[in-house]
Motif scaffolding. Structure first.
Motif, mmCIF file in Angstrom:
data_model
loop_
_atom_site.group_PDB
_atom_site.id
_atom_site.type_symbol
_atom_site.label_atom_id
_atom_site.label_comp_id
_atom_site.label_asym_id
_atom_site.label_seq_id
_atom_site.Cartn_x
_atom_site.Cartn_y
_atom_site.Cartn_z
ATOM 1 N N VAL A 1 0.830 -1.197 0.000
ATOM 2 C CA VAL A 1 0.000 0.000 0.000
ATOM 3 C C VAL A 1 0.873 1.259 0.000
ATOM 4 C CG1 VAL A 1 -0.232 0.117 2.520
ATOM 5 C CG2 VAL A 1 -1.999 1.113 1.092
ATOM 6 N N VAL A 2 2.061 1.166 0.597
ATOM 7 C CA VAL A 2 2.955 2.324 0.630
ATOM 8 C C VAL A 2 3.555 2.546 -0.758
ATOM 9 C CG1 VAL A 2 4.875 3.436 1.815
ATOM 10 C CG2 VAL A 2 3.450 1.795 3.052
ATOM 11 N N ARG A 3 3.938 1.494 -1.446
ATOM 12 C CA ARG A 3 4.429 1.640 -2.825
ATOM 13 C C ARG A 3 3.365 2.290 -3.701
ATOM 14 N NH1 ARG A 3 7.888 -2.046 -6.836
ATOM 15 N NH2 ARG A 3 7.022 -1.384 -8.803
ATOM 16 N N THR A 4 2.111 1.869 -3.540
ATOM 17 C CA THR A 4 1.031 2.452 -4.327
ATOM 18 C C THR A 4 0.888 3.937 -4.037
ATOM 19 O OG1 THR A 4 -0.160 0.343 -4.441
ATOM 20 C CG2 THR A 4 -1.444 2.339 -4.816
ATOM 21 N N ALA A 5 1.019 4.326 -2.763
ATOM 22 C CA ALA A 5 0.920 5.740 -2.408
ATOM 23 C C ALA A 5 2.021 6.562 -3.069
ATOM 24 C CB ALA A 5 0.982 5.901 -0.889
ATOM 25 N N LEU A 6 3.191 5.977 -3.226
ATOM 26 C CA LEU A 6 4.323 6.700 -3.812
ATOM 27 C C LEU A 6 4.353 6.638 -5.332
ATOM 28 C CD1 LEU A 6 7.227 5.630 -1.407
ATOM 29 C CD2 LEU A 6 5.741 7.634 -1.245
ATOM 30 N N ASN A 7 3.874 5.525 -5.911
ATOM 31 C CA ASN A 7 4.048 5.278 -7.341
ATOM 32 C C ASN A 7 2.755 5.134 -8.124
ATOM 33 O OD1 ASN A 7 7.175 4.465 -7.919
ATOM 34 N ND2 ASN A 7 6.589 3.864 -5.846
ATOM 35 N N GLY A 8 1.618 5.095 -7.439
ATOM 36 C CA GLY A 8 0.373 4.788 -8.128
ATOM 37 C C GLY A 8 0.200 3.289 -8.279
ATOM 38 N N HIS A 9 -0.993 2.879 -8.708
ATOM 39 C CA HIS A 9 -1.293 1.452 -8.812
ATOM 40 C C HIS A 9 -0.645 0.841 -10.053
ATOM 41 C CE1 HIS A 9 -3.450 -2.283 -8.265
ATOM 42 N NE2 HIS A 9 -3.850 -2.221 -9.521
ATOM 43 N N CYS A 10 -0.104 -0.344 -9.882
ATOM 44 C CA CYS A 10 0.498 -1.085 -10.994
ATOM 45 C C CYS A 10 0.271 -2.569 -10.744
ATOM 46 C CB CYS A 10 1.991 -0.784 -11.104
ATOM 47 S SG CYS A 10 2.852 -1.743 -12.369
ATOM 48 N N GLU A 11 -0.391 -3.238 -11.671
ATOM 49 C CA GLU A 11 -0.677 -4.657 -11.513
ATOM 50 C C GLU A 11 0.600 -5.487 -11.570
ATOM 51 O OE1 GLU A 11 -3.377 -6.353 -10.855
ATOM 52 O OE2 GLU A 11 -4.756 -4.642 -10.828
ATOM 53 N N ALA A 12 0.688 -6.456 -10.663
ATOM 54 C CA ALA A 12 1.799 -7.403 -10.731
ATOM 55 C C ALA A 12 1.604 -8.329 -11.930
ATOM 56 C CB ALA A 12 1.875 -8.212 -9.447
ATOM 57 N N LYS A 13 2.699 -8.751 -12.514
ATOM 58 C CA LYS A 13 2.669 -9.599 -13.707
ATOM 59 C C LYS A 13 3.099 -11.014 -13.341
ATOM 60 C CE LYS A 13 4.954 -10.097 -18.215
ATOM 61 N NZ LYS A 13 6.024 -9.549 -19.090
ATOM 62 N N PHE A 14 2.340 -11.995 -13.823
ATOM 63 C CA PHE A 14 2.722 -13.391 -13.597
ATOM 64 C C PHE A 14 4.037 -13.674 -14.312
ATOM 65 C CE2 PHE A 14 2.197 -17.978 -14.934
ATOM 66 C CZ PHE A 14 2.586 -18.492 -13.704
ATOM 67 N N SER A 15 4.974 -14.251 -13.592
ATOM 68 C CA SER A 15 6.336 -14.440 -14.105
ATOM 69 C C SER A 15 6.486 -15.618 -15.052
ATOM 70 C CB SER A 15 7.299 -14.633 -12.926
ATOM 71 O OG SER A 15 7.058 -15.885 -12.295
ATOM 72 N N GLY A 16 5.459 -16.489 -15.098
ATOM 73 C CA GLY A 16 5.598 -17.708 -15.884
ATOM 74 C C GLY A 16 6.172 -18.862 -15.089
ATOM 75 N N HIS A 17 6.226 -18.710 -13.753
ATOM 76 C CA HIS A 17 6.744 -19.762 -12.888
ATOM 77 C C HIS A 17 5.787 -20.002 -11.721
ATOM 78 C CE1 HIS A 17 10.430 -18.216 -14.857
ATOM 79 N NE2 HIS A 17 10.789 -19.478 -14.843
ATOM 80 N N VAL A 18 5.677 -21.254 -11.347
ATOM 81 C CA VAL A 18 4.866 -21.664 -10.197
ATOM 82 C C VAL A 18 5.755 -22.448 -9.247
ATOM 83 C CG1 VAL A 18 2.951 -23.116 -9.423
ATOM 84 C CG2 VAL A 18 2.698 -21.701 -11.478
ATOM 85 N N ALA A 19 5.668 -22.140 -7.968
ATOM 86 C CA ALA A 19 6.459 -22.837 -6.951
ATOM 87 C C ALA A 19 5.551 -23.692 -6.080
ATOM 88 C CB ALA A 19 7.216 -21.827 -6.082
ATOM 89 N N TRP A 20 5.916 -24.944 -5.924
ATOM 90 C CA TRP A 20 5.247 -25.851 -4.998
ATOM 91 C C TRP A 20 6.108 -25.921 -3.742
ATOM 92 C CZ3 TRP A 20 0.746 -28.472 -6.686
ATOM 93 C CH2 TRP A 20 0.489 -28.398 -8.060
ATOM 94 N N ARG A 21 5.506 -25.716 -2.585
ATOM 95 C CA ARG A 21 6.263 -25.661 -1.335
ATOM 96 C C ARG A 21 5.697 -26.654 -0.323
ATOM 97 N NH1 ARG A 21 8.969 -20.485 -1.262
ATOM 98 N NH2 ARG A 21 8.126 -19.067 -2.851
ATOM 99 N N SER A 22 6.616 -27.327 0.369
ATOM 100 C CA SER A 22 6.207 -28.248 1.422
ATOM 101 C C SER A 22 7.355 -28.414 2.411
ATOM 102 C CB SER A 22 5.826 -29.616 0.839
ATOM 103 O OG SER A 22 5.315 -30.478 1.834
ATOM 104 N N SER A 23 7.034 -28.885 3.586
ATOM 105 C CA SER A 23 8.069 -29.256 4.552
ATOM 106 C C SER A 23 7.716 -30.625 5.117
ATOM 107 C CB SER A 23 8.183 -28.220 5.678
ATOM 108 O OG SER A 23 6.966 -28.103 6.383
ATOM 109 N N ILE A 24 8.741 -31.396 5.389
ATOM 110 C CA ILE A 24 8.563 -32.779 5.822
ATOM 111 C C ILE A 24 9.254 -32.972 7.159
ATOM 112 C CG2 ILE A 24 8.917 -35.195 5.214
ATOM 113 C CD1 ILE A 24 9.329 -34.228 2.297
ATOM 114 N N SER A 25 8.531 -33.487 8.133
ATOM 115 C CA SER A 25 9.126 -33.799 9.419
ATOM 116 C C SER A 25 9.993 -35.045 9.295
ATOM 117 C CB SER A 25 8.023 -34.031 10.456
ATOM 118 O OG SER A 25 8.561 -34.550 11.648
ATOM 119 N N LYS A 26 11.115 -35.042 9.983
ATOM 120 C CA LYS A 26 12.025 -36.192 9.926
ATOM 121 C C LYS A 26 11.336 -37.470 10.380
ATOM 122 C CE LYS A 26 16.548 -37.761 11.581
ATOM 123 N NZ LYS A 26 17.733 -37.417 12.403
ATOM 124 N N ARG A 27 10.453 -37.336 11.358
ATOM 125 C CA ARG A 27 9.794 -38.548 11.866
ATOM 126 C C ARG A 27 8.805 -39.151 10.859
ATOM 127 N NH1 ARG A 27 7.478 -34.361 14.817
ATOM 128 N NH2 ARG A 27 5.251 -34.014 14.425
#
Length: 399
Positions: A166-192
């Motif tokens: 919201v602070v960036r928007t106040a300083l620069n105006g609104h600008c839509e984020a662009k999809f980078s063409g990459h998707v990240a799958w995230r997980s964590s696994i307990s040792k047990r």
């Protein structure tokens, strides 16, 4: 420190925001941190604290606590997904000179908890579940308007509120984020819950055409962080994050070798993240408001510098405010100090995706051959190539 700089507000309680809050509190300033998420909101899996970032955390007073939450990384292994042959194993230690801090592997939640504890000990007022919906800038301060309509003026406001700042928007105006063409799958696994062993000091990257996976231990080997990235033409949905479908995940990485599949089989639950990007902001500051971290320079995660660059921003901005009597001079000094390095890190982070995802067979063969040769002839090649990044000691400037 500018004489008129009294109450400070930080929007966003991520790594950069909390680091800046702690730095300013150490200078005796009254600091309030507004965080839109509640205390039980998800905060991600693992985080790599590279030497340029850990040096700042040590200087802020977290040296002993870092040893409790993070394991020192000693080696980066690079594997090919087919049959999972190991291409290289580079030591994570300086090839020349010294790095300013250790290379640590930690759980993001643990790091944020220690940063919050430090900030509170220093007198910072952290307010979770408190959304700032608008910022008004002026020459002698900035007004934060909260979601409940309450308005409060501060002598200085810093936006550390991420990609949709919201602070960036106040300083620069609104600008839509662009999809980078990459998707990240995230997980964590307990040792047990896992049927395999993984070195607590090792980072592994597995390379495939249009995909890669990164794996490393957290909490001294008690958990394994897994991030798998694929190229994708589009992202459907209003949110950048959603619960991941394990079947779709396995389909996307079906041809990875046996040891990766053994790990992937345990990645349930998991999250699916669309990676979005914006350019570095044109306006870094106006009046008594400024932006740092992803609010200023969102970057692809492939160099592991999102949080570490935010730490550098936080320290450098605090140091410039300590150095200059004029807030404007301090903020312009911050911009001049950081702009070239930020541009280099952002560009290298984006280029890293291309290097990881080589699909042309001839290019892949040449790149993998180069990795093997470099590892055989000069194991310190990786560290030397990244010394410009890891060797930076921002704490040479005093806060």
């Amino acid at each position: 420190m500018p004489s008129g700089l009294g109450d400070v507000a930080v929007v966003g309680a991520g790594p950069g925001g909390l680091a800046f809050a702690a730095a300013m509190a150490r200078r005796g300033r009254s600091v309030v941190v507004f965080e839109r998420a509640s205390g039980d909101a998800p905060v991600g899996g693992g985080i790599q604290i590279t030497p340029n970032g850990s040096s700042i955390l040590k200087a802020l007073g977290l040296a002993g606590r870092l040893e409790a939450i993070g394991s020192a990384a000693s080696e980066l292994e690079i594997w090919d997904y087919r049959g999972e042959s190991r291409l290289a194993a580079f030591p994570l230690k300086p090839a020349v000179g010294d790095w300013p801090g250790p290379y640590l592997l930690a759980r993001r939640q643990d790091l944020l908890a220690e940063l919050r504890n430090l900030a509170v000990e220093l007198g910072v007022d952290i307010r979770p579940g408190c959304r700032v919906r608008q910022i008004e800038t002026m020459e002698d301060g900035a007004v934060c308007e909260l979601a409940d309509g309450v308005r409060r003026k501060f002598d200085f406001v810093v936006g550390a509120d991420g990609l949709n700042s919201v602070v960036r928007t106040a300083l620069n105006g609104h600008c839509e984020a662009k999809f980078s063409g990459h998707v990240a799958w995230r997980s964590s696994i307990s040792k047990r819950d896992a049927g395999f062993e993984f070195s607590p000091r090792q980072v592994r990257i597995v390379l495939a055409p249009d995909r890669h996976a990164v794996m490393y231990s957290m909490r001294g080997g008690e958990a394994l962080n897994v991030v798998a990235v694929e190229k994708r033409a589009r992202w459907d949905g209003e949110s950048a994050r959603r619960d991941g479908d394990i079947k779709e995940f396995k389909k996307a990485f079906f041809d990875f070798g046996a040891s990766s599949q053994e790990i992937f089989a345990n990645c349930d639950p998991l999250e699916e993240w669309g990676l979005f990007e914006r350019g570095v902001a044109d306006v870094w500051w106006r009046g008594r408001a400024a932006i740092i971290g992803d609010a200023l320079h969102p970057m692809m995660p492939f160099l592991g510098q999102g949080a570490n660059a935010a730490f550098e921003d936080a320290w450098t901005l605090a140091a410039k405010l300590a150095e200059h009597e004029s807030t404007g001079d301090a903020l312009e000094g911050f911009r001049l100090e950081r702009r070239d390095r930020i541009a280099r890190v952002v560009a290298r982070s984006k280029r890293q995706a291309w290097a990881y995802h080589l699909a042309n067979p001839a290019l892949r063969f040449a790149a993998h051959r180069s990795l093997r040769l470099a590892n055989a002839l000069y194991p310190g090649a990786l560290s030397l190539s990244l010394h410009w990044l890891y060797g930076k000691d921002s704490t040479e400037a005093k806060i």
